[in-house]
Design a protein around this motif. Structure first.
Motif: not given
Length: 162
Positions: A86-97, A71-80
């Protein structure tokens, strides 16, 4: 599925990172976590001890406490954002595959964000019901190195560039 020490975590085996960042997900893990071909999955940071990442469905992550990250990084949750970056959220990496042919591909640059390099062997661990663990270090990885009977999953040569 082997359990390395009595009362310890169960593991699916090792997955070797291919030259393109391709990582095979053991079939038993795909089945247990109900992951399907062409499904979009979220990579989240692993523990401080084991490093690596967790791999879970967008659905399971969104319904967990980690859902606030999406929810904080909707571009990640919506796969945009670009797949495997990787994108950073709260200093940690997240990505989608996307799961393709029983595996995922993460850019080598994004893998570095998780402390992983091309050629590394990742211990694939039964994690929480939320995500499969892919560990790169720590006591469980050290113990697994003493178990040559563990299966090794690696990208086929045909999946790697010449």
């Amino acid at each position: 599925m082997p359990q390395l020490v009595k009362g310890g975590k169960h593991v699916f085996g090792w997955s070797r990172v291919g030259s393109t960042g391709r990582i095979i997900v053991p079939p038993e893990a795909l089945e247990e976590y109900l992951l399907r071909e062409a499904e979009k999955l979220i990579l989240m940071p692993g523990s401080r001890t084991s490093g690596g990442f967790g791999l879970g469905s967008g659905e399971s992550v969104s319904g967990s406490p980690l859902g606030k990250t999406l929810r904080a990084r909707p571009e990640l949750g919506e796969f945009r954002v670009p797949e495997g970056e990787a994108v950073e959220c709260a200093g940690k990496p997240y990505c989608w595959v996307e799961l393709r042919s029983g595996g995922i591909t993460v850019s080598p640059r994004a893998l570095e964000e998780y402390g992983i390099r091309v050629g590394d062997s990742l211990l694939v661990i039964r994690g929480s019901g939320l995500a499969i663990g892919f560990a790169v270090r720590g006591p469980i990885v050290a113990e697994a190195r003493r178990h040559p009977e563990l299966a090794v999953f690696a990208p086929e040569m045909s999946e790697e560039p010449a």
